[in-house]
Write a protein that holds these residues in place. Structure first.
Motif, PDB file in Angstrom:
ATOM      1  N   LEU A   1      69.241 -90.790 -73.222  1.00  0.00           N
ATOM      2  CA  LEU A   1      70.045 -89.466 -72.469  1.00  0.00           C
ATOM      3  C   LEU A   1      71.303 -89.277 -72.952  1.00  0.00           C
ATOM      4  N   LEU A   2      72.159 -90.471 -73.115  1.00  0.00           N
ATOM      5  CA  LEU A   2      73.556 -90.432 -73.799  1.00  0.00           C
ATOM      6  C   LEU A   2      73.570 -90.019 -75.271  1.00  0.00           C
ATOM      7  N   GLY A   3      72.222 -90.466 -76.039  1.00  0.00           N
ATOM      8  CA  GLY A   3      72.539 -89.963 -77.487  1.00  0.00           C
ATOM      9  C   GLY A   3      72.287 -88.404 -77.340  1.00  0.00           C
ATOM     10  N   GLY A   4      71.367 -87.869 -76.647  1.00  0.00           N
ATOM     11  CA  GLY A   4      71.221 -86.488 -76.520  1.00  0.00           C
ATOM     12  C   GLY A   4      72.369 -85.618 -76.106  1.00  0.00           C
ATOM     13  N   ILE A   5      73.212 -86.481 -75.343  1.00  0.00           N
ATOM     14  CA  ILE A   5      74.517 -85.903 -74.986  1.00  0.00           C
ATOM     15  C   ILE A   5      75.567 -85.681 -76.229  1.00  0.00           C
ATOM     16  N   LEU A   6      75.473 -86.739 -77.133  1.00  0.00           N
ATOM     17  CA  LEU A   6      76.298 -86.967 -78.124  1.00  0.00           C
ATOM     18  C   LEU A   6      76.020 -86.038 -79.149  1.00  0.00           C
TER      19      LEU A   6
ATOM     20  N   SER B   1      55.362 -91.853 -72.465  1.00  0.00           N
ATOM     21  CA  SER B   1      55.097 -90.862 -73.745  1.00  0.00           C
ATOM     22  C   SER B   1      56.102 -90.158 -73.833  1.00  0.00           C
ATOM     23  N   VAL B   2      56.987 -89.603 -72.699  1.00  0.00           N
ATOM     24  CA  VAL B   2      57.802 -88.528 -72.747  1.00  0.00           C
ATOM     25  C   VAL B   2      58.993 -89.349 -73.532  1.00  0.00           C
ATOM     26  N   SER B   3      59.303 -90.513 -73.237  1.00  0.00           N
ATOM     27  CA  SER B   3      60.455 -91.263 -74.145  1.00  0.00           C
ATOM     28  C   SER B   3      60.460 -90.946 -75.660  1.00  0.00           C
ATOM     29  N   LEU B   4      59.195 -90.842 -75.937  1.00  0.00           N
ATOM     30  CA  LEU B   4      59.040 -90.943 -77.462  1.00  0.00           C
ATOM     31  C   LEU B   4      59.152 -89.458 -78.055  1.00  0.00           C
ATOM     32  N   LEU B   5      59.209 -88.421 -77.259  1.00  0.00           N
ATOM     33  CA  LEU B   5      59.249 -87.174 -77.707  1.00  0.00           C
ATOM     34  C   LEU B   5      60.754 -86.760 -78.771  1.00  0.00           C
TER      35      LEU B   5
ATOM     36  N   ILE C   1      68.719 -78.068 -80.581  1.00  0.00           N
ATOM     37  CA  ILE C   1      67.534 -78.060 -80.104  1.00  0.00           C
ATOM     38  C   ILE C   1      66.866 -79.605 -79.847  1.00  0.00           C
ATOM     39  N   LEU C   2      67.145 -80.381 -81.034  1.00  0.00           N
ATOM     40  CA  LEU C   2      67.091 -81.733 -80.835  1.00  0.00           C
ATOM     41  C   LEU C   2      67.936 -82.608 -79.903  1.00  0.00           C
ATOM     42  N   GLY C   3      69.154 -82.050 -79.713  1.00  0.00           N
ATOM     43  CA  GLY C   3      69.927 -82.668 -78.748  1.00  0.00           C
ATOM     44  C   GLY C   3      69.321 -82.399 -77.340  1.00  0.00           C
ATOM     45  N   ALA C   4      69.057 -81.150 -76.919  1.00  0.00           N
ATOM     46  CA  ALA C   4      68.555 -80.468 -75.754  1.00  0.00           C
ATOM     47  C   ALA C   4      67.157 -81.643 -75.492  1.00  0.00           C
ATOM     48  N   ILE C   5      66.154 -81.735 -76.627  1.00  0.00           N
ATOM     49  CA  ILE C   5      65.113 -82.474 -76.163  1.00  0.00           C
ATOM     50  C   ILE C   5      65.354 -83.758 -75.746  1.00  0.00           C
ATOM     51  N   ALA C   6      66.259 -84.390 -76.436  1.00  0.00           N
ATOM     52  CA  ALA C   6      66.671 -85.696 -76.058  1.00  0.00           C
ATOM     53  C   ALA C   6      67.349 -86.239 -74.674  1.00  0.00           C
ATOM     54  N   LEU C   7      68.096 -84.941 -74.470  1.00  0.00           N
ATOM     55  CA  LEU C   7      68.983 -84.917 -73.002  1.00  0.00           C
ATOM     56  C   LEU C   7      67.743 -84.612 -71.965  1.00  0.00           C
ATOM     57  N   GLY C   8      66.982 -83.801 -71.859  1.00  0.00           N
ATOM     58  CA  GLY C   8      65.900 -83.590 -71.154  1.00  0.00           C
ATOM     59  C   GLY C   8      65.076 -84.759 -71.035  1.00  0.00           C
TER      60      GLY C   8
ATOM     61  N   VAL D   1      62.674 -89.596 -67.920  1.00  0.00           N
ATOM     62  CA  VAL D   1      62.118 -90.422 -68.090  1.00  0.00           C
ATOM     63  C   VAL D   1      63.131 -91.664 -67.313  1.00  0.00           C
ATOM     64  N   LEU D   2      64.379 -91.490 -67.337  1.00  0.00           N
ATOM     65  CA  LEU D   2      65.191 -92.479 -66.382  1.00  0.00           C
ATOM     66  C   LEU D   2      65.007 -92.233 -65.074  1.00  0.00           C
ATOM     67  N   PHE D   3      65.023 -90.934 -64.462  1.00  0.00           N
ATOM     68  CA  PHE D   3      64.931 -90.809 -63.195  1.00  0.00           C
ATOM     69  C   PHE D   3      63.588 -91.408 -62.607  1.00  0.00           C
ATOM     70  N   SER D   4      62.443 -91.119 -63.535  1.00  0.00           N
ATOM     71  CA  SER D   4      61.078 -91.498 -63.183  1.00  0.00           C
ATOM     72  C   SER D   4      61.079 -92.943 -63.074  1.00  0.00           C
ATOM     73  N   TRP D   5      61.693 -93.709 -64.243  1.00  0.00           N
ATOM     74  CA  TRP D   5      61.651 -95.079 -64.219  1.00  0.00           C
ATOM     75  C   TRP D   5      62.200 -95.753 -62.830  1.00  0.00           C
TER      76      TRP D   5
END
Length: 395
Positions: free
Chosen positions: A286-291, A219-223, A365-372, A377-381
């Motif tokens: 994660l990469l998209g949030g950084i960009l 679910s967090v991946s869709l935020l 804000i959108l970038g920070a949400i995607a990054l976080g 999710v990547l770490f949890s997976w």
């Protein structure tokens, strides 16, 4: 419905039912900035027509799922669609923000039957890798909704008024109703649990550790996507100074990325283990949030391209993610589907609320949400795979 060819014919109906939320939210997006001006309300108030829909939608999912396990899919689905049609017509005649928000709550209560029960019907009919492929097909077809919904909404605003957006949604509900009426019951074994205890299914699911963990992580991946939906019209129209129609095309571009991700999943999953697709998808978020944080301020396309990368990554990872979550249960599929989508929309509503606040820089804000979210999710997976929870089982 035992013939495989007949089973495949139900896929377009399942896709339409699953697309109800996208049509109901994205078609009104081009009108949100102008509604804020017409009603002299801040974005945080006008966006309640989105947030209230999401929260109510998620809440009512909890009822439709277990009730459908007890009485079948068709009857609660027909009742929900009828309520959706009525509420859409009431939204069309609303004359204030408060009135529209109230009718949107009613509309969401009806629409909640569609997505949860269509996913439950998918589990009723298909299994194993075939179900995963069908979920990918549905995701591809469903992606057409956010592509065309804002474009249709934008063109309606040119020739008519925003009220006609909801008339159009009501007609979509009629199509779905006709399809459900023509479809036989898909549930083979009805639950014998009395109605007074039907909600106890959630108690069993909450005790299913692997199911709950997978639901929360996925679910967090869709935020990031839901946050983008709430902030996109203000960002493109007021932030970058684009017209409603240009905004709708850029929003459609982002939806195209979602469909491309689902199509890629469909093709690649035939040759690659699904767990690798999920890893790549979470890494892409994660990469998209950084960009976005680095380049998003430079112009519409400097933001749209990394956002499309995030959406593509969600598209490629969501079908195997949904399949993996459903693999954690062996009964109460309706309740499991409802709780899954309830969590999606509840967390999505939280992301919408955060983005709707009066931020000086909504892009960051959108970038920070995607990054976080991508990092979490990547770490949890990766951790789940080490503990053998994230292994996709074949039936």
């Amino acid at each position: 419905m035992s013939n495989p060819g007949e089973l495949k014919k139900i896929v377009p109906l399942l896709a339409l039912l699953t697309a109800f939320p996208a049509f109901s939210t994205d078609m009104i997006l081009p009108a949100i900035p102008s509604l804020a001006v017409i009603w002299d309300q801040p974005l945080a108030v006008v966006n309640l027509i989105l947030i209230s829909f999401f929260v109510t939608y998620g809440f009512f999912l909890l009822f439709y799922g277990p009730i459908s396990d007890r009485y079948g899919r068709r009857r609660p689905l027909i009742a929900g669609i009828l309520l959706y049609i009525l509420a859409s017509m009431l939204c069309a005649v609303a004359n204030s923000a408060a009135t529209l928000i109230s009718f949107r709550i009613l509309q969401a209560a009806g629409a909640a039957a569609s997505a949860s029960l269509s996913m439950a019907m998918t589990k009723d009919i298909f299994s194993g890798k075939e179900r995963e492929r069908i979920l990918a097909y549905i995701a591809i077809i469903m992606a057409l909704a956010p592509m065309f919904a804002p474009i249709v909404g934008g063109w309606i605003l040119i020739y008519l008024s925003w009220h006609w957006i909801f008339f159009t949604q009501g007609m979509m509900g009629v199509l779905g109703l006709l399809g459900v009426i023509r479809t036989p019951e898909t549930l083979k074994e009805f639950s014998q649990t009395p109605l007074s205890k039907v909600m106890h299914s959630y108690g069993n699911l909450l005790l299913n550790k692997s199911y709950i963990v997978m639901v929360l992580v996925m679910s967090v991946s869709l935020l990031p996507l839901y946050s983008f939906v709430a902030g996109s019209s203000d960002l493109y129209i007021n932030g970058f100074g684009l017209s409603e129609q240009t905004f709708s095309y850029l929003f459609a571009f982002n939806a195209l990325a979602l469909m491309a991700g689902s199509m890629s999943c469909l093709k690649i999953s035939q040759r690659t283990d699904s767990k690798y697709l999920m890893t790549a998808g979470f890494g892409g978020i994660l990469l998209g949030g950084i960009l976005i944080l680095v380049t998003g301020q430079h112009g519409p396309w400097s933001f749209a391209i990394p956002m499309a990368m995030i959406t593509y990554s969600i598209g490629i990872s969501r079908p195997p993610s949904n399949h993996l979550v459903l693999e954690q249960v062996r009964k109460d599929a309706g309740a499991a589907s409802s709780l899954l989508i309830f969590t999606y929309f509840t967390l999505g509503g939280l992301g919408m609320w955060v983005v709707s606040q009066n931020w000086m820089n909504r892009i960051d804000i959108l970038g920070a949400i995607a990054l976080g979210c991508g990092a979490f999710v990547l770490f949890s997976w990766m951790l789940l795979q080490k503990r053998s929870i994230g292994v996709v089982a074949d039936e």
